[in-house]
Scaffold this active site. Structure first.
Site, PDB file in Angstrom:
ATOM      1  N   ASP A  99       0.872  -1.163   0.000  1.00  0.00           N
ATOM      2  CA  ASP A  99       0.000   0.000   0.000  1.00  0.00           C
ATOM      3  C   ASP A  99       0.917   1.223   0.000  1.00  0.00           C
ATOM      4  O   ASP A  99       2.079   1.125   0.410  1.00  0.00           O
ATOM      5  CB  ASP A  99      -0.880  -0.023   1.251  1.00  0.00           C
ATOM      6  CG  ASP A  99      -1.664   1.259   1.416  1.00  0.00           C
ATOM      7  OD1 ASP A  99      -2.324   1.675   0.452  1.00  0.00           O
ATOM      8  OD2 ASP A  99      -1.608   1.854   2.518  1.00  0.00           O
ATOM      9  N   ASP A 106      -1.581  -1.029   6.037  1.00  0.00           N
ATOM     10  CA  ASP A 106      -1.809  -0.601   7.421  1.00  0.00           C
ATOM     11  C   ASP A 106      -3.219  -0.110   7.704  1.00  0.00           C
ATOM     12  O   ASP A 106      -3.548   0.164   8.842  1.00  0.00           O
ATOM     13  CB  ASP A 106      -0.829   0.516   7.795  1.00  0.00           C
ATOM     14  CG  ASP A 106      -1.220   1.860   7.192  1.00  0.00           C
ATOM     15  OD1 ASP A 106      -1.755   1.863   6.062  1.00  0.00           O
ATOM     16  OD2 ASP A 106      -1.010   2.897   7.849  1.00  0.00           O
ATOM     17  N   ASP A 122      -6.922  -2.050   3.669  1.00  0.00           N
ATOM     18  CA  ASP A 122      -5.958  -3.091   3.327  1.00  0.00           C
ATOM     19  C   ASP A 122      -6.328  -4.451   3.916  1.00  0.00           C
ATOM     20  O   ASP A 122      -5.730  -5.472   3.551  1.00  0.00           O
ATOM     21  CB  ASP A 122      -4.558  -2.708   3.839  1.00  0.00           C
ATOM     22  CG  ASP A 122      -4.032  -1.454   3.172  1.00  0.00           C
ATOM     23  OD1 ASP A 122      -4.230  -1.313   1.959  1.00  0.00           O
ATOM     24  OD2 ASP A 122      -3.439  -0.623   3.869  1.00  0.00           O
TER      25      ASP A 122
END
Length: 637
Positions: free
Chosen positions: A320, A512, A516
């Site tokens: 990410d 995080d 996600d």
């Protein structure tokens, strides 16, 4: 929080084995050898029968594993009268399973439940007869989110999570959607725009109309995606299981050969005695527990031994962007001033005004001023205009901070500044005149470039960035870091599909946020940056990085590789020494009692070698793969 169950309740078979072994030992020492033999033999055969049920079920499903070898060894040792060997095999087998379960449960206790942050209460508008007399037809009444219906009007207060998906009824609103889209900069929504559950409201109350039930809203869909992705993962074959069947076949071949050559069935039993599978049963779990303990010392929680095996073979790593490759918090990067205005003065005045705002960007401006060593003093007459900016009187000057359109109302000659991908401009006017703009951006983490190079050195062939950001910003970050593939403007389901489409596996996903969580569950190894990550991300991940350090992502792979290397060494040490003993026993050179003694020596050697995975010994061979000459550079996105 639930109290941990007592040891005997949690691991009854392992605990019973220890108790029976102690009782047998006491009986043998007091001269009741025959009683000890019967008690231990019956218990060992009962365990073998119990394990046989699971073994047969696995075989019928086409899966052959360590259970076959364990059951065979237990029965064989009982039949030749080596009951102490049988109880040791049972102890090793049940102890190995218990160790794995204990380590996994202990890792999970560091985490909290997935639904901790799920909105539970909503402020629904209801008709108020009492209020009607005063001209207010509606009042708000708290109700469970699950009771909301499509068409209901809900009030969302500052700082609250939007409970369900809906449409904005208020003229403007500022929302933090970072937990869903990954974009760290707040977004502005206007009347008629869609708003999604899980977003965080800014500093002003707004009204919205419900367009989806709680079960169908974005946040709940994320929770369901996590469950589906977790359930769809293929079962992982334990390391020892891959060697159990060949080892068992070899043992049987040698035992039958010994019987044929000698014509004595005792030699058959003697070969099986030295073929006990303790190195296979216990060496790998011990190495895995040691590796997991070593990882924990580095602030890395690995939930189970299977994850360590996958870590050792990672070929693709997906990241990410916001909060993982970047800090996830906008910082003051540039200052553009009008003629006659000094940079520090512009920043100081803007920070003094913004210190009274709850907006995310306001905090970034205040921090930027403090980092420049500027004093942020109190001021008076601060007025905030929702979704536009604020006005304050500072040292007799009228200071206006906010959007370009808000500043243009003060000075029609205000100039738009040129910004690059990932930047956002906050404009300032002083006494009705355009004074300049403050540019904010989400900075790259200093440890990101090193981490990507370290991953390459560890054998990772592909890197992928999945982000909710726009394509231009995403590609800019990828160029800065050398990421090989980029997927931008991703919603949670898009990320899951992107990971599922990866062909060079195993694939690791590092993230995080709440957005996600589904993709972490779908990846072969999900890694949550738990120091700043969401509960959902941590719960659905296989690995949690407890410290805000991206280097630990690469460290986890290195530990996995070293752990598997040591586990394989331990297994092969046990197999090699057992094969030597089996060959000697085939020719009648090792009596059963002596063979059982030798086998325990092999067990100890295999276990001691497996403990090297703790990584505390100076003689542990280190890979030294981390780049040491690289100097992290502060870059921006």
């Amino acid at each position: 929080m639930d109290q941990p169950r007592p040891f005997f309740v949690r691991y009854p078979v392992f605990a019973s084995t220890i108790v029976l072994a102690i009782i047998g030992g006491v009986l043998a020492l007091t001269g009741l050898e025959e009683a000890a033999r019967w008690i231990i033999s019956i218990f060992a055969l009962a365990i073998a029968a119990k394990e046989s049920v699971g073994m047969v079920r696995s075989i019928l499903k086409g899966s052959w594993g360590i259970d076959v070898l364990a059951v065979t060894a237990i029965i064989a040792t009982v039949l030749v009268g080596e009951y102490w060997a049988s109880i040791i095999i049972v102890l090793m087998f049940t102890g190995g399973e218990s160790l794995e379960d204990y380590a996994e449960s202990r890792a999970k206790r560091e985490l909290t439940s997935l639904l901790d942050n799920t909105p539970q209460i909503a402020h629904r508008e209801v008709y108020s007869s009492a209020g009607a007399e005063k001209g207010a037809l509606f009042a708000t009444k708290d109700c469970p989110v699950a009771e909301l219906n499509i068409g209901d009007v809900v009030v969302v207060k500052p700082g609250e999570l939007i409970p369900v998906d809906g449409i904005l009824l208020t003229p403007e609103a500022t929302l933090d959607e970072s937990s869903l889209t990954g974009e760290s900069i707040p977004v502005e929504r206007v009347k008629g725009d869609a708003v999604i559950s899980g977003s965080v409201n800014g500093s002003a109350v707004f009204r919205m109309e419900v367009t989806a039930l709680a079960a169908d809203s974005q946040y709940q869909r994320i929770v369901e995606l996590v469950k589906e992705a977790s359930e769809s993962k293929a079962p992982f074959v334990r390391l020892a299981d891959r060697y159990a069947v060949p080892f068992t076949i070899v043992a049987y071949v040698l035992a039958i050969t010994a019987w044929i050559l000698s014509g004595n069935p005792t030699h058959f039993a003697e070969v099986l005695v030295v073929a006990t599978p303790c190195p296979l049963i216990i060496a790998a779990p011990v190495a895995f527990i040691a590796g997991m303990s070593r990882a924990a010392r580095h602030g890395i929680i690995v939930k189970n031994g299977g994850t360590l095996e996958k870590l050792a073979r990672i070929k693709t790593v997906a990241f990410d962007k916001t909060g993982t490759l970047t800090h996830g918090q906008p910082v003051l990067s540039k200052v553009k001033t009008a003629p006659g205005i000094e940079e520090d003065e512009l920043v100081r005045l803007a920070a003094i005004a913004e210190q009274y705002s709850a907006h995310t960007l306001a905090h970034s401006i205040v921090v930027g001023a403090q980092q420049r060593g500027l004093t942020v003093e109190p001021c008076t007459d601060v007025t905030e205009t929702t979704a536009a900016g604020l006005t304050a009187t500072i040292e007799g000057k009228k200071v206006v901070v906010g959007k370009y359109s808000f500043i243009a109302e003060q000075d029609p000659n205000a100039v738009r500044v040129e910004i690059t991908a990932g930047e956002l401009a906050v404009y300032v006017a002083i006494d009705g005149k355009f004074a300049g703009a403050l540019l904010l951006r989400d900075e790259l983490r200093a440890d990101a470039p090193d981490t990507l190079q370290w991953l390459s050195a560890l054998g990772v062939r592909h890197t992928l960035m999945l982000t909710g950001d726009g394509q231009v910003t995403a590609e800019h970050v990828a160029r800065e870091l050398g990421v090989t593939n980029v997927r931008a403007e991703c919603l949670p389901l898009d990320k899951v599909r992107a990971v599922e489409a990866v062909t060079d596996r195993p694939v690791m996903m590092v993230g995080d946020g709440v957005n996600d969580a589904p993709v972490l569950a779908a990846a072969d190894v999900g890694v949550a940056m738990g120091a700043r990550g969401s509960t959902a991300a941590s719960e659905s991940a296989d690995v949690v990085i407890m410290k805000d350090d991206l280097h630990r992502v690469a460290r986890s792979i290195e530990i996995g590789q070293q752990t598997i290397r040591i586990a394989l060494q331990s297994i092969w040490i046990g197999i090699s020494l057992s094969l030597i003993l089996m060959v000697l026993a085939t020719f009648g050179l090792i009596p059963a009692v002596v063979g059982a003694g030798f086998q325990e020596v092999i067990d100890v050697i295999a276990i001691l070698n497996a403990l090297r995975a703790l990584g505390t010994s100076r003689w542990l061979v280190k890979l030294h793969l981390a780049p040491r000459s690289l100097q992290p550079q502060q870059s921006s996105v």
